[in-house]
Design a protein around this motif. Structure first.
Motif, PDB file in Angstrom:
ATOM      1  N   ALA A   1      12.183  -7.258   1.630  1.00  0.00           N
ATOM      2  CA  ALA A   1      12.708  -6.746   0.358  1.00  0.00           C
ATOM      3  C   ALA A   1      12.847  -7.869  -0.659  1.00  0.00           C
ATOM      4  CB  ALA A   1      14.043  -6.048   0.576  1.00  0.00           C
ATOM      5  N   ALA A   2      13.312  -9.027  -0.223  1.00  0.00           N
ATOM      6  CA  ALA A   2      13.439 -10.169  -1.137  1.00  0.00           C
ATOM      7  C   ALA A   2      12.061 -10.611  -1.631  1.00  0.00           C
ATOM      8  CB  ALA A   2      14.156 -11.320  -0.442  1.00  0.00           C
ATOM      9  N   GLU A   3      11.084 -10.602  -0.732  1.00  0.00           N
ATOM     10  CA  GLU A   3       9.732 -11.044  -1.089  1.00  0.00           C
ATOM     11  C   GLU A   3       9.014 -10.043  -1.993  1.00  0.00           C
ATOM     12  OE1 GLU A   3       8.834 -13.465   3.061  1.00  0.00           O
ATOM     13  OE2 GLU A   3       8.383 -11.324   2.943  1.00  0.00           O
ATOM     14  N   LEU A   4       9.322  -8.758  -1.831  1.00  0.00           N
ATOM     15  CA  LEU A   4       8.562  -7.713  -2.532  1.00  0.00           C
ATOM     16  C   LEU A   4       9.371  -6.952  -3.574  1.00  0.00           C
ATOM     17  CD1 LEU A   4       6.598  -6.382   0.569  1.00  0.00           C
ATOM     18  CD2 LEU A   4       5.795  -7.948  -1.201  1.00  0.00           C
ATOM     19  N   LYS A   5      10.516  -7.476  -3.953  1.00  0.00           N
ATOM     20  CA  LYS A   5      11.369  -6.818  -4.936  1.00  0.00           C
ATOM     21  C   LYS A   5      10.596  -6.512  -6.229  1.00  0.00           C
ATOM     22  CE  LYS A   5      15.525  -7.392  -7.658  1.00  0.00           C
ATOM     23  NZ  LYS A   5      16.682  -8.230  -7.948  1.00  0.00           N
ATOM     24  N   ARG A   6       9.842  -7.471  -6.721  1.00  0.00           N
ATOM     25  CA  ARG A   6       9.130  -7.267  -7.985  1.00  0.00           C
ATOM     26  C   ARG A   6       8.043  -6.197  -7.909  1.00  0.00           C
ATOM     27  NH1 ARG A   6       5.183 -12.531  -8.435  1.00  0.00           N
ATOM     28  NH2 ARG A   6       4.912 -12.732  -6.203  1.00  0.00           N
ATOM     29  N   PHE A   7       7.719  -5.761  -6.692  1.00  0.00           N
ATOM     30  CA  PHE A   7       6.713  -4.718  -6.514  1.00  0.00           C
ATOM     31  C   PHE A   7       7.326  -3.357  -6.221  1.00  0.00           C
ATOM     32  CE2 PHE A   7       4.689  -8.734  -5.313  1.00  0.00           C
ATOM     33  CZ  PHE A   7       3.661  -8.759  -6.236  1.00  0.00           C
ATOM     34  N   GLY A   8       8.673  -3.309  -6.144  1.00  0.00           N
ATOM     35  CA  GLY A   8       9.328  -2.020  -5.972  1.00  0.00           C
ATOM     36  C   GLY A   8      10.053  -1.802  -4.673  1.00  0.00           C
ATOM     37  N   MET A   9       9.997  -2.761  -3.734  1.00  0.00           N
ATOM     38  CA  MET A   9      10.790  -2.599  -2.522  1.00  0.00           C
ATOM     39  C   MET A   9      12.234  -2.922  -2.885  1.00  0.00           C
ATOM     40  SD  MET A   9      10.205  -4.177   1.249  1.00  0.00           S
ATOM     41  CE  MET A   9      11.294  -3.738   2.590  1.00  0.00           C
ATOM     42  N   CYS A  10      13.159  -2.142  -2.349  1.00  0.00           N
ATOM     43  CA  CYS A  10      14.559  -2.255  -2.733  1.00  0.00           C
ATOM     44  C   CYS A  10      15.384  -2.817  -1.582  1.00  0.00           C
ATOM     45  CB  CYS A  10      15.073  -0.870  -3.110  1.00  0.00           C
ATOM     46  SG  CYS A  10      16.680  -0.881  -3.851  1.00  0.00           S
ATOM     47  N   GLY A  11      16.075  -3.927  -1.839  1.00  0.00           N
ATOM     48  CA  GLY A  11      16.950  -4.517  -0.843  1.00  0.00           C
ATOM     49  C   GLY A  11      18.326  -3.877  -0.884  1.00  0.00           C
ATOM     50  N   ILE A  12      18.932  -3.744   0.287  1.00  0.00           N
ATOM     51  CA  ILE A  12      20.276  -3.172   0.405  1.00  0.00           C
ATOM     52  C   ILE A  12      21.157  -4.204   1.093  1.00  0.00           C
ATOM     53  CG2 ILE A  12      21.668  -1.311   1.384  1.00  0.00           C
ATOM     54  CD1 ILE A  12      19.623  -0.240  -0.569  1.00  0.00           C
ATOM     55  N   GLY A  13      22.321  -4.462   0.497  1.00  0.00           N
ATOM     56  CA  GLY A  13      23.283  -5.372   1.128  1.00  0.00           C
ATOM     57  C   GLY A  13      23.127  -6.809   0.723  1.00  0.00           C
TER      58      GLY A  13
ATOM     59  N   ALA B   1       0.836  -1.205   0.000  1.00  0.00           N
ATOM     60  CA  ALA B   1       0.000   0.000   0.000  1.00  0.00           C
ATOM     61  C   ALA B   1       0.869   1.252   0.000  1.00  0.00           C
ATOM     62  CB  ALA B   1      -0.938  -0.004   1.207  1.00  0.00           C
ATOM     63  N   CYS B   2       1.937   1.230   0.777  1.00  0.00           N
ATOM     64  CA  CYS B   2       2.853   2.377   0.823  1.00  0.00           C
ATOM     65  C   CYS B   2       3.581   2.547  -0.502  1.00  0.00           C
ATOM     66  CB  CYS B   2       3.848   2.207   1.968  1.00  0.00           C
ATOM     67  SG  CYS B   2       3.096   2.346   3.603  1.00  0.00           S
ATOM     68  N   LEU B   3       4.069   1.452  -1.068  1.00  0.00           N
ATOM     69  CA  LEU B   3       4.737   1.531  -2.368  1.00  0.00           C
ATOM     70  C   LEU B   3       3.791   2.099  -3.417  1.00  0.00           C
ATOM     71  CD1 LEU B   3       6.590  -1.905  -2.340  1.00  0.00           C
ATOM     72  CD2 LEU B   3       7.673   0.360  -2.260  1.00  0.00           C
ATOM     73  N   ASN B   4       2.553   1.681  -3.383  1.00  0.00           N
ATOM     74  CA  ASN B   4       1.530   2.170  -4.324  1.00  0.00           C
ATOM     75  C   ASN B   4       1.276   3.667  -4.167  1.00  0.00           C
ATOM     76  OD1 ASN B   4      -0.443   1.508  -6.409  1.00  0.00           O
ATOM     77  ND2 ASN B   4      -1.965   2.037  -4.852  1.00  0.00           N
ATOM     78  N   ASP B   5       1.489   4.181  -2.963  1.00  0.00           N
ATOM     79  CA  ASP B   5       1.300   5.615  -2.690  1.00  0.00           C
ATOM     80  C   ASP B   5       2.544   6.442  -2.998  1.00  0.00           C
ATOM     81  OD1 ASP B   5      -1.309   5.223  -1.898  1.00  0.00           O
ATOM     82  OD2 ASP B   5      -0.851   5.195   0.249  1.00  0.00           O
ATOM     83  N   GLY B   6       3.582   5.817  -3.582  1.00  0.00           N
ATOM     84  CA  GLY B   6       4.779   6.564  -3.954  1.00  0.00           C
ATOM     85  C   GLY B   6       5.791   6.725  -2.849  1.00  0.00           C
ATOM     86  N   ILE B   7       5.700   5.896  -1.814  1.00  0.00           N
ATOM     87  CA  ILE B   7       6.658   5.930  -0.717  1.00  0.00           C
ATOM     88  C   ILE B   7       7.800   4.990  -1.091  1.00  0.00           C
ATOM     89  CG2 ILE B   7       6.986   5.404   1.729  1.00  0.00           C
ATOM     90  CD1 ILE B   7       3.797   6.037   1.801  1.00  0.00           C
ATOM     91  N   LEU B   8       9.018   5.432  -0.892  1.00  0.00           N
ATOM     92  CA  LEU B   8      10.194   4.641  -1.229  1.00  0.00           C
ATOM     93  C   LEU B   8      10.565   3.778  -0.033  1.00  0.00           C
ATOM     94  CD1 LEU B   8      12.175   7.597  -2.808  1.00  0.00           C
ATOM     95  CD2 LEU B   8      10.713   5.954  -3.986  1.00  0.00           C
ATOM     96  N   ILE B   9      10.601   2.474  -0.221  1.00  0.00           N
ATOM     97  CA  ILE B   9      10.867   1.576   0.903  1.00  0.00           C
ATOM     98  C   ILE B   9      12.068   0.700   0.591  1.00  0.00           C
ATOM     99  CG2 ILE B   9       9.940  -0.189   2.442  1.00  0.00           C
ATOM    100  CD1 ILE B   9       7.178   0.891   1.923  1.00  0.00           C
ATOM    101  N   TYR B  10      13.025   0.722   1.535  1.00  0.00           N
ATOM    102  CA  TYR B  10      14.251  -0.059   1.432  1.00  0.00           C
ATOM    103  C   TYR B  10      14.289  -1.055   2.584  1.00  0.00           C
ATOM    104  CZ  TYR B  10      15.602   3.646  -1.741  1.00  0.00           C
ATOM    105  OH  TYR B  10      15.630   4.531  -2.786  1.00  0.00           O
ATOM    106  N   GLY B  11      14.932  -2.171   2.359  1.00  0.00           N
ATOM    107  CA  GLY B  11      15.064  -3.179   3.399  1.00  0.00           C
ATOM    108  C   GLY B  11      16.482  -3.688   3.507  1.00  0.00           C
ATOM    109  N   ALA B  12      16.920  -3.935   4.729  1.00  0.00           N
ATOM    110  CA  ALA B  12      18.246  -4.500   5.000  1.00  0.00           C
ATOM    111  C   ALA B  12      18.188  -5.204   6.343  1.00  0.00           C
ATOM    112  CB  ALA B  12      19.299  -3.396   5.017  1.00  0.00           C
ATOM    113  N   GLY B  13      19.236  -5.922   6.667  1.00  0.00           N
ATOM    114  CA  GLY B  13      19.305  -6.568   7.979  1.00  0.00           C
ATOM    115  C   GLY B  13      18.393  -7.767   8.081  1.00  0.00           C
ATOM    116  N   SER B  14      17.542  -7.773   9.059  1.00  0.00           N
ATOM    117  CA  SER B  14      16.689  -8.934   9.311  1.00  0.00           C
ATOM    118  C   SER B  14      15.350  -8.819   8.589  1.00  0.00           C
ATOM    119  CB  SER B  14      16.509  -9.129  10.818  1.00  0.00           C
ATOM    120  OG  SER B  14      15.773  -8.060  11.394  1.00  0.00           O
ATOM    121  N   MET B  15      14.353  -8.286   9.243  1.00  0.00           N
ATOM    122  CA  MET B  15      13.019  -8.187   8.646  1.00  0.00           C
ATOM    123  C   MET B  15      13.051  -7.401   7.342  1.00  0.00           C
ATOM    124  SD  MET B  15       9.767  -8.850   8.722  1.00  0.00           S
ATOM    125  CE  MET B  15       9.327  -9.356  10.379  1.00  0.00           C
TER     126      MET B  15
END
Length: 99
Positions: free
Chosen positions: A87-99, A68-82
């Protein structure tokens, strides 16, 4: 981006003080959980970095909340644990993994 907020969810992977010393403009939050993102009043072009989150103690951040946040134009990055997991699960929807 001008007028955008940066929200970072951490603990225990990295201490809040370390984040703030590198990014004093960031708003640091405890580990993410269900409802965390929707409660912030985020707007287009805000940035969220999810590093740590709850798995068992309380309900985990749900995929649909992030979507929902990605759809609203919010940029979301993921690293570390959760963050890395989501990020791995939602990469194809625009969440960006770091590391």
């Amino acid at each position: 981006m001008k007028g955008s907020s940066i929200h970072i969810f951490v603990g225990p992977t990295i201490p809040q003080e370390v984040v703030l010393s590198a990014m004093p403009e960031a708003i640091v939050h405890p580990p993410v959980h269900h409802g965390s993102l929707l409660s912030l009043g985020l707007k287009r072009n805000d940035v969220v970095a999810i590093i740590d989150g709850y798995f068992f103690q309380v309900a985990s951040i749900r995929h649909k909340e992030i979507l929902a946040c990605l759809n609203d134009g919010i940029l979301i990055y993921g690293a570390g644990s959760m963050g890395a997991l989501r990020a791995a699960e939602l990469k194809r929807f625009g969440m960006c993994g770091i590391g």
